[in-house]
Design a protein around this motif. Structure first.
Motif, PDB file in Angstrom:
ATOM      1  N   GLY A 126       0.811  -1.217   0.000  1.00  0.00           N
ATOM      2  CA  GLY A 126       0.000   0.000   0.000  1.00  0.00           C
ATOM      3  C   GLY A 126       0.837   1.256   0.000  1.00  0.00           C
ATOM      4  O   GLY A 126       0.495   2.247  -0.664  1.00  0.00           O
ATOM      5  N   GLU A 131      -2.858   1.012  -3.777  1.00  0.00           N
ATOM      6  CA  GLU A 131      -3.768  -0.128  -3.712  1.00  0.00           C
ATOM      7  C   GLU A 131      -3.189  -1.273  -4.529  1.00  0.00           C
ATOM      8  O   GLU A 131      -2.451  -1.050  -5.490  1.00  0.00           O
ATOM      9  CB  GLU A 131      -5.156   0.231  -4.246  1.00  0.00           C
ATOM     10  CG  GLU A 131      -5.944   1.174  -3.361  1.00  0.00           C
ATOM     11  CD  GLU A 131      -7.350   1.388  -3.894  1.00  0.00           C
ATOM     12  OE1 GLU A 131      -7.573   1.150  -5.107  1.00  0.00           O
ATOM     13  OE2 GLU A 131      -8.227   1.791  -3.105  1.00  0.00           O
ATOM     14  N   ASN A 344      -5.445  -1.633   1.080  1.00  0.00           N
ATOM     15  CA  ASN A 344      -4.747  -0.369   1.295  1.00  0.00           C
ATOM     16  C   ASN A 344      -4.025  -0.436   2.639  1.00  0.00           C
ATOM     17  O   ASN A 344      -4.106  -1.441   3.353  1.00  0.00           O
ATOM     18  CB  ASN A 344      -5.726   0.814   1.250  1.00  0.00           C
ATOM     19  CG  ASN A 344      -6.867   0.656   2.235  1.00  0.00           C
ATOM     20  OD1 ASN A 344      -6.646   0.540   3.450  1.00  0.00           O
ATOM     21  ND2 ASN A 344      -8.101   0.622   1.732  1.00  0.00           N
TER      22      ASN A 344
END
Length: 365
Positions: A126, A131, A344
């Motif tokens: 992340g 992402e 994330n």
């Protein structure tokens, strides 16, 4: 595609040193004791042992480049399972009875890979890519298997009536062992043949990896991988003595040994999974992290059960209440994390916090 990387010197040096160390201590009849000389031996043993495990990682990855995914990931997982069973059996079935070691190690593996390792991989990925994507279908199969196997092996023993306490009777242990092996076998068929696409990235993209090893190079890696695994198995007894002495020295609880064993055997998955996350291949990280937990329950528990039954040793499997709460929290968080197909940094941080709680409660229950 670039040429294949030359074999690192450490990949053959540490397995050789491990075999020589075992031969030397066996020939000399050396018995480890917590003295100045014993501490020196412990340091050498740990360096050689950890180096040998890293060597096994390298050779498993070389082979994986030739055979492809998910078979390469499966090879690494099975190699670590061999190490795990050897270490658990050596410590648990030794002169000093440790009936909870298998339970503590399996639980530690689940917490380390599903929270610690998964959290680090998600956080690293992340921070670098914002992402990362993965296949939800594969993650769901992993979590479904983990939930069932963890429940029947680590939770259900607390609530059976044939044998009171956190134990299975011989018949119950045999039945559960057979069921877990069958389930794991069906999962392997699903992963490698029936639904192989569930565990591979949809878009492979360009690759800057080195070319797969040549035939002779792969054969050499196969031999050195076997030597590495054999060396770890041979040194398992000496390692168990060092762990016992270290736990007594710092006054650690009984679960400490399980964590140490779990950390050692998870080195291959950890190194490969974190490296994959840094290369934006979170799918491989998930395969390694969740797959190692699955192999631990599906293969290690039956193997240790057979050894315990054969040698008439007690095997405690049921977790304590606070550990069951952590296990349920881990599964709930994992379902939310791997249920969207995208991760994330917050998901990674949450998993790492749960792992920190697990470690803290081991020492401050």
């Amino acid at each position: 595609m670039s040429e294949h990387r030359p074999m690192p010197r450490s990949s053959w040096l540490f397995p050789t040193l491990a075999v020589l160390l075992f031969a030397a201590v066996t020939a000399a009849g050396y018995i480890f004791e917590p003295s100045a000389g014993g501490l020196m031996f412990a340091a050498i043993l740990l360096v050689v042992l950890f180096g040998t495990v890293f060597a096994a990682v390298h050779h498993a990855e070389v082979i994986a480049e030739r055979i492809g995914e998910p078979f390469g990931t499966l090879l690494l997982t099975l190699s670590v399972t061999i190490i795990e069973v050897a270490l658990i059996a050596t410590i648990m079935l030794g002169a000093k009875a440790v009936p909870t070691l298998a339970r503590d190690t399996v639980f530690a593996v689940v917490m380390i890979v599903c929270n610690g390792l998964a959290g680090i991989c998600i956080l690293v990925g992340g921070l670098r890519y914002r992402e990362q994507d993965f296949r939800v279908s594969g993650a769901n199969l992993y979590l479904s298997m983990l939930a069932v196997l963890a429940t029947i092996t680590l939770v259900l023993p607390n609530y059976t009536l044939t044998t009171p306490g956190p134990f299975y009777s011989a018949a119950q242990l045999g039945f559960v062992s057979v069921v877990t092996v069958i389930l794991y076998g069906v999962f392997l068929y699903t992963q490698t043949i029936r639904h192989r696409d569930y565990f591979i990235r949809e878009a492979e993209g360009t690759s800057d990896h080195a070319a797969p090893a040549s035939g002779p190079a792969m054969l050499l890696s196969v031999m050195l991988l076997l030597v590495s695994l054999l060396a770890v198995v041979l040194l398992a007894k000496k390692f168990s003595l060092v762990v016992d002495a270290g736990a007594a020295l710092i006054g650690a609880p009984s679960a400490f040994a399980g964590i140490v064993v779990a950390l050692l055997i998870l080195l291959p998955e950890s190194v490969a999974a974190i490296a994959a996350a840094r290369k934006n291949d979170l799918q491989k990280s998930i395969n390694l992290a969740l797959g190692s937990s699955l192999a631990t329950i599906g293969l290690t528990i039956p193997a240790v059960a057979v050894a315990a039954y054969t040698l008439e040793k007690t095997l405690v499997l049921g977790l304590e209440d606070r550990e069951i709460v952590l296990l349920l929290l881990t599964f709930l968080l994992s379902m939310l994390t791997f249920g969207t197909g995208r991760t994330n940094i917050l998901f990674g941080l949450l998993h790492m916090v749960v792992f920190a709680v697990f470690v803290f409660l081991v020492f401050v229950p």
